[in-house]
Write a protein that holds these residues in place. Structure first.
Motif, mmCIF file in Angstrom:
data_model
loop_
_atom_site.group_PDB
_atom_site.id
_atom_site.type_symbol
_atom_site.label_atom_id
_atom_site.label_comp_id
_atom_site.label_asym_id
_atom_site.label_seq_id
_atom_site.Cartn_x
_atom_site.Cartn_y
_atom_site.Cartn_z
ATOM 1 N N HIS A 133 15.519 -20.892 -12.552
ATOM 2 C CA HIS A 133 16.607 -21.370 -11.693
ATOM 3 C C HIS A 133 17.989 -21.074 -12.265
ATOM 4 C CE1 HIS A 133 13.647 -23.917 -9.483
ATOM 5 N NE2 HIS A 133 14.422 -23.502 -8.512
ATOM 6 N N GLY A 166 14.662 -29.017 -3.188
ATOM 7 C CA GLY A 166 13.304 -28.956 -2.646
ATOM 8 C C GLY A 166 12.696 -30.344 -2.734
ATOM 9 N N GLU A 185 16.031 -30.501 1.444
ATOM 10 C CA GLU A 185 15.162 -30.229 2.591
ATOM 11 C C GLU A 185 14.898 -31.490 3.427
ATOM 12 O OE1 GLU A 185 11.765 -27.706 1.810
ATOM 13 O OE2 GLU A 185 12.758 -26.815 0.077
ATOM 14 N N ASP A 232 14.672 -24.405 6.650
ATOM 15 C CA ASP A 232 15.800 -23.478 6.506
ATOM 16 C C ASP A 232 16.458 -23.195 7.854
ATOM 17 O OD1 ASP A 232 16.692 -22.749 3.970
ATOM 18 O OD2 ASP A 232 14.905 -21.543 3.573
ATOM 19 N N GLN A 257 11.873 -14.217 -3.047
ATOM 20 C CA GLN A 257 11.979 -14.863 -1.736
ATOM 21 C C GLN A 257 12.594 -13.962 -0.663
ATOM 22 O OE1 GLN A 257 13.170 -18.960 -1.514
ATOM 23 N NE2 GLN A 257 12.621 -19.369 -3.632
ATOM 24 N N HIS A 302 10.855 -14.133 2.747
ATOM 25 C CA HIS A 302 11.107 -15.421 3.410
ATOM 26 C C HIS A 302 12.437 -15.381 4.168
ATOM 27 C CE1 HIS A 302 11.973 -19.705 3.942
ATOM 28 N NE2 HIS A 302 13.056 -19.552 3.202
#
Ligand code: ARG
Length: 568
Positions: free
Chosen positions: A137, A165, A262, A316, A340, A343
């Motif tokens: 990260h 998340g 989220e 998202d 990602q 995605h």
């Protein structure tokens, strides 16, 4: 240099008009200037090849004609070599315009206003709750924050979002595991470590007893429908994880304007699912609802599981619509690992198919993977290195180097922290973001190489010199030596470097530029006596150059999340 490029472009177009009778577009000329590889070819070059089709003449003829007629105060000489127009910039331009300009603008030097009136939303860091905050990260965290700083520097209003998340069926497992085997004190003390242990245990036990999966789903359902006990547990998990992340954010100087993760979109998803249904975009696939993207050569985008629960892309999509409505962004930038990419391609396409007109304002900014001393890191195999541990080890090493180098330094702990953290960040932001990084601590900490300590050291040196010099004595500066001019030339490129970093979402442009400044400054410092020069005016000019370097480094380092210690 941007201002001069504009003036030269106007002059080129003026001469082209009178000599060849054709009009040229100024902005096209400005963006085509190049820096020649060596001084004998001048300070700026313009390739005339591009003009050939418009002016219907060979590049050599064009370059020669324009060079002969070029008469402009800041240009000492214009020549034509092999289809290039080469400009030799007058030394006075560097002293009277560049140097003076930097000193006058100070903190504002390099800033522009291209983003005025526009808002950019940046989604970065975004760790997962109940998971270790590991070096995977680091990229999203520091690249994202740097891109935010860069956008602010050129006038955009920015909103930094930490898209935590913090939602999904895994929280049902986490809650169940805690209820079955957890211990309050242990979790309170052990934090994420303890939570991860419980989660791993869940998977081990579920192998033997598949019943557990159904019970975990029931726990998640209770969480979704507002069960008090489960909500309290979930909030506690979020708090524990964030406390750990925040400690690293503080050290790295990372901030956010919103922590809407989220879970924030739970009540905002049904509306989007409805739109998808109404537009006839949802298809059943083994009980799940998906958007078929085969026409675009992509696998389907998953919207709802067969039990009706939502997924990562669903959240998202809802988040993008929410952000557009709330911030009316000109761009919404997502910084994540390149794993990602698919995605983002998928759900960006879904947004477009849903008919939202902002689909082209969503930008995915991917970055490569990180390994440490050649070792690949993977969460699943348990081979994780925490961001905190990487920083700690850098700081400890810096401290022992400094105890040897400058044992009398006041606030050694404080400065070792700034240098250690800076070393990690600088090393990470030095390469093109899309390339994989292999983190080698010795290189990151080298005091005389391409490193954070090297850059901070040069900055501190300018501070100490200026402190000794006191007030700037006069305001007339003269550039005399080659290394002085080289330094002024590098300093003149700051504004355009920032603009290219913004355009390409590439903090490494700034990192490498900082190194260029430090190299030029150290050469100048080595070649030219500053305070001990004989002539008063020479001293004044050199202090002015030192001050200008101090301003540029002082403005540039924070753009890549670096602290600016004044004494090392
Ligand atoms: N939490 C995700 C992860 O750790 C990153 C989220 C990125 N942002 C987003 N809007 N999808 O992989």
């Amino acid at each position: 240099m941007t201002e001069l490029k504009k003036l030269l472009a106007e002059k080129i177009s003026e001469i082209a008009k009178e000599s060849f009778g054709a009009s040229l577009e100024i902005s096209g000329i400005i963006s085509s200037f190049e820096y020649p590889p060596d001084d004998s070819m001048g300070d700026l070059a313009y390739p005339c090849f591009k003009l050939s089709p418009i002016l219907r003449k060979g590049p050599n003829v064009i370059a020669q004609t324009i060079a002969e007629k070029f008469d402009f105060p800041s240009v000492a000489k214009a020549t034509s070599i092999g289809g290039y127009l080469n400009f030799f910039i007058a030394d006075e331009y560097y002293s009277d315009q560049i140097l003076k300009g930097i000193l006058e603008k100070g903190k504002d030097y390099g800033k522009t206003n291209i983003g005025k009136g526009e808002t950019v939303v940046l989604d970065y860091s975004s760790p997962n709750i109940c998971k270790p905050f590991h070096v995977g990260h680091l990229g999203s965290t520091v690249i994202g924050h740097s891109i935010k700083k860069l956008h602010e520097f050129v006038g955009y209003k920015c909103v930094g979002v930490n898209h935590l998340g913090d939602w999904g069926t895994q929280f049902g497992k986490q809650i169940l595991a805690y209820k079955m085997w957890g211990n309050k004190e242990l979790v309170e003390k052990g934090g994420v470590d303890e939570l991860v242990k419980l989660y791993v245990r869940f998977h081990e036990e579920a192998e033997k007893d598949p019943e557990l999966e159904a019970r975990a789903r029931a726990e998640f359902h209770k969480l979704e429908t507002g069960d008090e006990e489960n909500i309290a547990l979930w909030k506690w998990f979020v708090k524990l994880t964030l406390a750990e992340c925040n400690r690293s954010y503080d050290r790295l100087g990372i901030t956010f304007d919103s922590y809407a993760g989220e879970s924030f979109y739970t009540d905002k998803m049904p509306e989007q699912v409805q739109v998808l249904k109404e537009k006839g975009l949802l298809k059943l696939d083994n009980g799940a609802s998906v958007v078929d993207l085969s026409e675009y050569n992509m696998p389907p985008c998953l919207i709802l599981k067969s039990d009706g629960s939502t997924l990562y892309p669903t959240r998202d999509i809802a988040a993008a619509v929410y952000r557009k409505r709330t911030y009316d962004f000109a761009k919404c930038i997502y910084v994540t690992s390149s794993q990602q990419c698919l995605h983002f391609q998928q759900w960006f396409k879904v947004i477009e198919l849903m008919g939202y007109d902002f689909a082209d304002k969503l930008v995915h900014v991917p970055y490569g993977t990180i390994s440490i001393n050649g070792e690949k890191l993977a969460t699943r195999s348990g081979n994780v290195v925490l961001i905190k541990d990487l920083i700690d080890s850098a700081v400890t090493k810096v401290k022992s180097i400094m105890q040897e180098k400058s044992p009398d330094l006041e606030n050694l702990d404080d400065i070792a922290e700034q240098i250690g953290v800076g070393a990690v960040v600088f090393y990470y932001l030095m390469n093109d973001r899309i390339k994989d990084t292999n983190f080698v601590m010795e290189e990151a900490l080298s005091f005389d190489g391409n490193s954070g300590p090297y850059a901070q050291y040069a900055y501190a040196r300018t501070c100490q010199l200026l402190k000794k010099a006191g007030e700037l004595p006069v305001t007339k500066y003269v550039i005399r030596e080659k290394t002085e001019k080289e330094l002024a030339k590098v300093l003149s490129k700051f504004g355009e470097t920032v603009l290219s970093a913004v355009k390409d979402y590439e903090p490494s442009d700034v990192t490498r530029y900082i190194l260029e400044v430090c190299v030029a400054f150290n050469r100048f410092y080595h070649d030219c006596p500053i305070l001990s020069a004989e002539d008063k005016d020479v001293i004044a000019s050199r202090i002015a150059l030192t001050k200008a370097t101090n301003i540029v480094l002082g403005n540039a380092l924070p753009l890549i999340c670096m602290k600016t210690p004044t004494k090392i």
